[in-house]
Design a protein around this motif. Structure first.
Motif, PDB file in Angstrom:
ATOM      1  N   UNK A   2      46.424  26.982  45.493  1.00  0.00           N
ATOM      2  CA  UNK A   2      47.230  27.972  44.790  1.00  0.00           C
ATOM      3  C   UNK A   2      46.789  29.382  45.174  1.00  0.00           C
ATOM      4  N   UNK A   3      47.774  30.227  45.362  1.00  0.00           N
ATOM      5  CA  UNK A   3      47.543  31.650  45.556  1.00  0.00           C
ATOM      6  C   UNK A   3      47.685  32.326  44.194  1.00  0.00           C
ATOM      7  N   UNK A   4      46.854  33.324  43.954  1.00  0.00           N
ATOM      8  CA  UNK A   4      46.910  34.051  42.687  1.00  0.00           C
ATOM      9  C   UNK A   4      46.667  35.526  42.938  1.00  0.00           C
ATOM     10  N   UNK A   5      47.229  36.363  42.075  1.00  0.00           N
ATOM     11  CA  UNK A   5      47.075  37.809  42.236  1.00  0.00           C
ATOM     12  C   UNK A   5      46.777  38.472  40.907  1.00  0.00           C
ATOM     13  N   UNK A   6      45.929  39.468  40.968  1.00  0.00           N
ATOM     14  CA  UNK A   6      45.687  40.314  39.805  1.00  0.00           C
ATOM     15  C   UNK A   6      45.791  41.756  40.270  1.00  0.00           C
ATOM     16  N   UNK A   7      46.323  42.617  39.409  1.00  0.00           N
ATOM     17  CA  UNK A   7      46.441  44.028  39.767  1.00  0.00           C
ATOM     18  C   UNK A   7      45.263  44.772  39.170  1.00  0.00           C
ATOM     19  N   UNK A   8      44.102  44.410  39.670  1.00  0.00           N
ATOM     20  CA  UNK A   8      42.849  45.005  39.269  1.00  0.00           C
ATOM     21  C   UNK A   8      41.868  44.857  40.429  1.00  0.00           C
ATOM     22  N   UNK A   9      41.060  45.881  40.589  1.00  0.00           N
ATOM     23  CA  UNK A   9      39.994  45.825  41.583  1.00  0.00           C
ATOM     24  C   UNK A   9      38.642  45.594  40.913  1.00  0.00           C
ATOM     25  N   UNK A  10      38.670  45.462  39.584  1.00  0.00           N
ATOM     26  CA  UNK A  10      37.415  45.443  38.844  1.00  0.00           C
ATOM     27  C   UNK A  10      37.099  44.094  38.219  1.00  0.00           C
ATOM     28  N   UNK A  11      38.118  43.328  37.878  1.00  0.00           N
ATOM     29  CA  UNK A  11      37.862  42.054  37.216  1.00  0.00           C
ATOM     30  C   UNK A  11      37.194  41.088  38.198  1.00  0.00           C
ATOM     31  N   UNK A  12      36.395  40.161  37.691  1.00  0.00           N
ATOM     32  CA  UNK A  12      35.754  39.197  38.583  1.00  0.00           C
ATOM     33  C   UNK A  12      36.770  38.435  39.434  1.00  0.00           C
ATOM     34  N   UNK A  13      36.518  38.366  40.712  1.00  0.00           N
ATOM     35  CA  UNK A  13      37.479  37.766  41.633  1.00  0.00           C
ATOM     36  C   UNK A  13      37.414  36.248  41.660  1.00  0.00           C
ATOM     37  N   UNK A  14      36.338  35.668  41.152  1.00  0.00           N
ATOM     38  CA  UNK A  14      36.155  34.223  41.264  1.00  0.00           C
ATOM     39  C   UNK A  14      36.644  33.450  40.035  1.00  0.00           C
ATOM     40  N   UNK A  15      37.094  34.159  39.015  1.00  0.00           N
ATOM     41  CA  UNK A  15      37.525  33.500  37.771  1.00  0.00           C
ATOM     42  C   UNK A  15      39.041  33.421  37.703  1.00  0.00           C
ATOM     43  N   UNK A  16      39.569  32.215  37.649  1.00  0.00           N
ATOM     44  CA  UNK A  16      41.006  32.042  37.598  1.00  0.00           C
ATOM     45  C   UNK A  16      41.651  32.708  36.395  1.00  0.00           C
ATOM     46  N   UNK A  17      40.935  32.759  35.297  1.00  0.00           N
ATOM     47  CA  UNK A  17      41.493  33.350  34.075  1.00  0.00           C
ATOM     48  C   UNK A  17      41.750  34.841  34.206  1.00  0.00           C
ATOM     49  N   UNK A  18      41.197  35.477  35.248  1.00  0.00           N
ATOM     50  CA  UNK A  18      41.381  36.914  35.442  1.00  0.00           C
ATOM     51  C   UNK A  18      42.698  37.246  36.154  1.00  0.00           C
ATOM     52  N   UNK A  19      43.341  36.242  36.722  1.00  0.00           N
ATOM     53  CA  UNK A  19      44.523  36.475  37.544  1.00  0.00           C
ATOM     54  C   UNK A  19      45.808  36.480  36.711  1.00  0.00           C
TER      55      UNK A  19
END
Length: 125
Positions: free
Chosen positions: A95-112
């Motif tokens: 799965x591809x996922x995106x978040x519009x943040x440069x600060x949230x942890x990149x390895x946690x799926x819940x951040x996306x």
């Protein structure tokens, strides 16, 4: 609204390669983070790789370091995951996922914030 569309999955023999792509529509990836996650049958979803759009910092799971490479194509608003030396244990839906943040942890799926529909990768032994 953002839509993510993955492509490039398939069946490959152990030791082979595949390249997955994730294209976004509706909003550019700029100032965001794009990640790849995978889920095998009966297992929890796990982090694979991620890239910060601005600056290009990358993150990898230990299990794929040295074999997978994540990259971005600014012009096409697309992220690629080059997978080499594939192993049967890499078999999963990716799965591809995106978040519009440069600060949230990149390895946690819940951040996306947004997820694609997934693409199957099967590695035969």
């Amino acid at each position: 609204q953002v839509q993510l569309v993955e492509s490039g999955g398939g069946l490959v023999q152990a030791g082979g390669s595949l390249r997955l792509s994730c294209a976004a529509s509706g909003r550019a990836f700029s100032r965001g983070t794009v990640g790849w996650f995978r889920q095998a049958p009966g297992k929890e979803r796990e982090f694979v790789a991620a890239v910060r759009w601005s600056g290009g910092s990358t993150y990898y799971a230990d299990s794929v370091k040295g074999r997978f490479t994540i990259s971005r194509d600014n012009a096409k608003n697309t992220v690629h995951l080059q997978m080499n030396s594939l192993k049967p244990e890499d078999t999963a839906v990716y799965y591809c996922a995106a978040m519009y943040s440069m600060m949230r942890p990149a390895t946690l799926g819940s951040m996306y914030d947004y997820w694609g529909q997934g693409t199957q990768v099967t590695v035969s032994s």
